[in-house]
Write a protein that holds these residues in place. Structure first.
Motif, PDB file in Angstrom:
ATOM      1  N   TYR A  53       0.817  -1.224   0.000  1.00 50.04           N
ATOM      2  CA  TYR A  53       0.000   0.000   0.000  1.00 50.04           C
ATOM      3  C   TYR A  53       0.846   1.268   0.000  1.00 50.04           C
ATOM      4  CZ  TYR A  53      -4.227  -2.712   0.423  1.00 50.04           C
ATOM      5  OH  TYR A  53      -5.264  -3.571   0.159  1.00 50.04           O
ATOM      6  N   ALA A  70      -4.782   4.288   1.481  1.00 50.97           N
ATOM      7  CA  ALA A  70      -5.574   3.575   2.484  1.00 50.97           C
ATOM      8  C   ALA A  70      -6.923   3.200   1.880  1.00 50.97           C
ATOM      9  CB  ALA A  70      -5.787   4.450   3.714  1.00 50.97           C
ATOM     10  N   ARG A  75      -4.507   0.650   6.286  1.00 53.16           N
ATOM     11  CA  ARG A  75      -3.745   1.896   6.212  1.00 53.16           C
ATOM     12  C   ARG A  75      -2.300   1.527   5.869  1.00 53.16           C
ATOM     13  NH1 ARG A  75      -5.684   6.348   9.464  1.00 53.16           N
ATOM     14  NH2 ARG A  75      -4.024   7.546   8.469  1.00 53.16           N
ATOM     15  N   PHE A 104      -2.253   6.655  12.767  1.00 53.52           N
ATOM     16  CA  PHE A 104      -1.992   5.963  11.511  1.00 53.52           C
ATOM     17  C   PHE A 104      -2.942   4.798  11.233  1.00 53.52           C
ATOM     18  CE2 PHE A 104       2.578   7.492  11.936  1.00 53.52           C
ATOM     19  CZ  PHE A 104       2.477   8.386  10.884  1.00 53.52           C
ATOM     20  N   GLN A 105      -3.648   4.307  12.240  1.00 54.11           N
ATOM     21  CA  GLN A 105      -4.475   3.126  12.034  1.00 54.11           C
ATOM     22  C   GLN A 105      -5.983   3.370  12.144  1.00 54.11           C
ATOM     23  OE1 GLN A 105      -3.494  -0.226  11.067  1.00 54.11           O
ATOM     24  NE2 GLN A 105      -1.979   1.251  10.351  1.00 54.11           N
ATOM     25  N   VAL A 108     -10.262   5.783   7.824  1.00 50.61           N
ATOM     26  CA  VAL A 108     -10.365   7.104   7.198  1.00 50.61           C
ATOM     27  C   VAL A 108     -11.421   7.181   6.096  1.00 50.61           C
ATOM     28  CG1 VAL A 108      -8.081   8.011   7.777  1.00 50.61           C
ATOM     29  CG2 VAL A 108      -8.358   6.537   5.770  1.00 50.61           C
ATOM     30  N   TYR A 116      -8.118   6.609   0.169  1.00 54.29           N
ATOM     31  CA  TYR A 116      -7.639   7.798   0.849  1.00 54.29           C
ATOM     32  C   TYR A 116      -6.142   7.909   0.579  1.00 54.29           C
ATOM     33  CZ  TYR A 116      -6.589  10.905   4.829  1.00 54.29           C
ATOM     34  OH  TYR A 116      -6.168  11.940   5.619  1.00 54.29           O
ATOM     35  N   ASP A 118      -3.067   8.684   1.866  1.00 55.23           N
ATOM     36  CA  ASP A 118      -2.558   8.805   3.221  1.00 55.23           C
ATOM     37  C   ASP A 118      -1.215   9.527   3.247  1.00 55.23           C
ATOM     38  OD1 ASP A 118      -2.896   8.342   5.929  1.00 55.23           O
ATOM     39  OD2 ASP A 118      -3.164   6.194   5.679  1.00 55.23           O
ATOM     40  N   VAL A 119      -0.386   9.239   2.256  1.00 54.43           N
ATOM     41  CA  VAL A 119       0.956   9.804   2.175  1.00 54.43           C
ATOM     42  C   VAL A 119       1.216  10.192   0.729  1.00 54.43           C
ATOM     43  CG1 VAL A 119       3.422   9.310   2.410  1.00 54.43           C
ATOM     44  CG2 VAL A 119       1.811   8.303   4.028  1.00 54.43           C
ATOM     45  N   GLU A 151      -6.332  14.703   2.731  1.00 57.95           N
ATOM     46  CA  GLU A 151      -6.378  15.778   3.719  1.00 57.95           C
ATOM     47  C   GLU A 151      -5.118  16.612   3.552  1.00 57.95           C
ATOM     48  OE1 GLU A 151      -8.266  15.030   7.705  1.00 57.95           O
ATOM     49  OE2 GLU A 151      -6.211  15.416   8.370  1.00 57.95           O
ATOM     50  N   ARG A 189     -10.294  18.494   4.559  1.00 61.43           N
ATOM     51  CA  ARG A 189     -10.590  17.234   3.849  1.00 61.43           C
ATOM     52  C   ARG A 189     -11.059  17.593   2.446  1.00 61.43           C
ATOM     53  NH1 ARG A 189     -10.438  11.708   5.801  1.00 61.43           N
ATOM     54  NH2 ARG A 189     -12.435  11.311   4.844  1.00 61.43           N
TER      55      ARG A 189
END
Length: 195
Positions: A53, A70, A75, A104-105, A108, A116, A118-119, A151, A189
């Motif tokens: 992921y 995610a 995630r 982190f978990q 979302v 999502y 996430d990074v 986000e 968001r």
């Protein structure tokens, strides 16, 4: 334009995995308020990236950007508590690991058809070269997803501009947040339809 490839973290060699962690820390290390020691942070995240992921953008075998995606059940980053204890000691390491995993978990997105971002991070020397855009486009092209969420912090104007250019629309602001109190700006968001 340079030739590039995008690989999942599991396909990277050890040097590239270290580079991916370095890209992550270059983009997000300033938010790790519990430590400013880059070597400690590298050790902490050595076992944190999900092998399937986290994606890496490579040019000539060098990692210039990373993308973490995610779903409603996975995630891409999970701190290994044992690794955190190894780096920071039993008491502090346990607290850091558990607190970071609360962030982190947590879930979302709700639907199986949502993803999502996430990074999303690039090296400083790769910024402005389309690396982040290509990583976003890669995420948008993944099958079976209908909506994509992200986000961004209000003070990160360049990222907000990139996301808007990529079709994201802001739908929720959280002015009272931990990040705002820390001086990073408040979370916004955003979402984008993929169908």
């Amino acid at each position: 334009m340079n030739q590039y490839e995008i690989k999942v973290y599991a396909q990277l060699n050890n040097i590239q995995k270290e580079e991916a962690i370095g890209v992550f820390l270059e983009g997000f290390g300033h938010m790790m308020t519990f430590s400013k020691d880059n070597e400690e942070l590298k050790c902490l995240f050595t076992m944190a990236f999900h092998p399937f992921y986290i994606y890496a953008y490579l040019e000539n075998g060098k990692v210039l950007g990373i993308l973490g995606i995610a779903s409603n059940c996975i995630r891409p980053i999970k701190i290994d508590i044992n690794q955190s204890v190894k780096v920071y000691g039993k008491f502090k390491g346990s607290i850091i690991g558990k607190q970071m995993n609360l962030v982190f978990q947590r879930q979302v997105v709700k639907k199986n058809t949502d993803i999502y971002i996430d990074v999303l991070a690039t090296t400083k020397n790769a910024r402005g070269r389309g690396v982040a855009t290509r990583l976003l486009e890669y995420a948008f092209s993944l099958p079976k997803y209908e909506e994509c969420y992200i986000e961004v912090l209000s003070k990160n104007l360049n990222a907000k501009k990139l996301y808007e250019k990529s079709g994201f629309i802001a739908y929720q602001k959280k002015p009272l947040s931990y990040t705002s109190l820390m001086g990073f700006g408040y979370p916004i968001r955003m979402k984008r339809d993929l169908i």
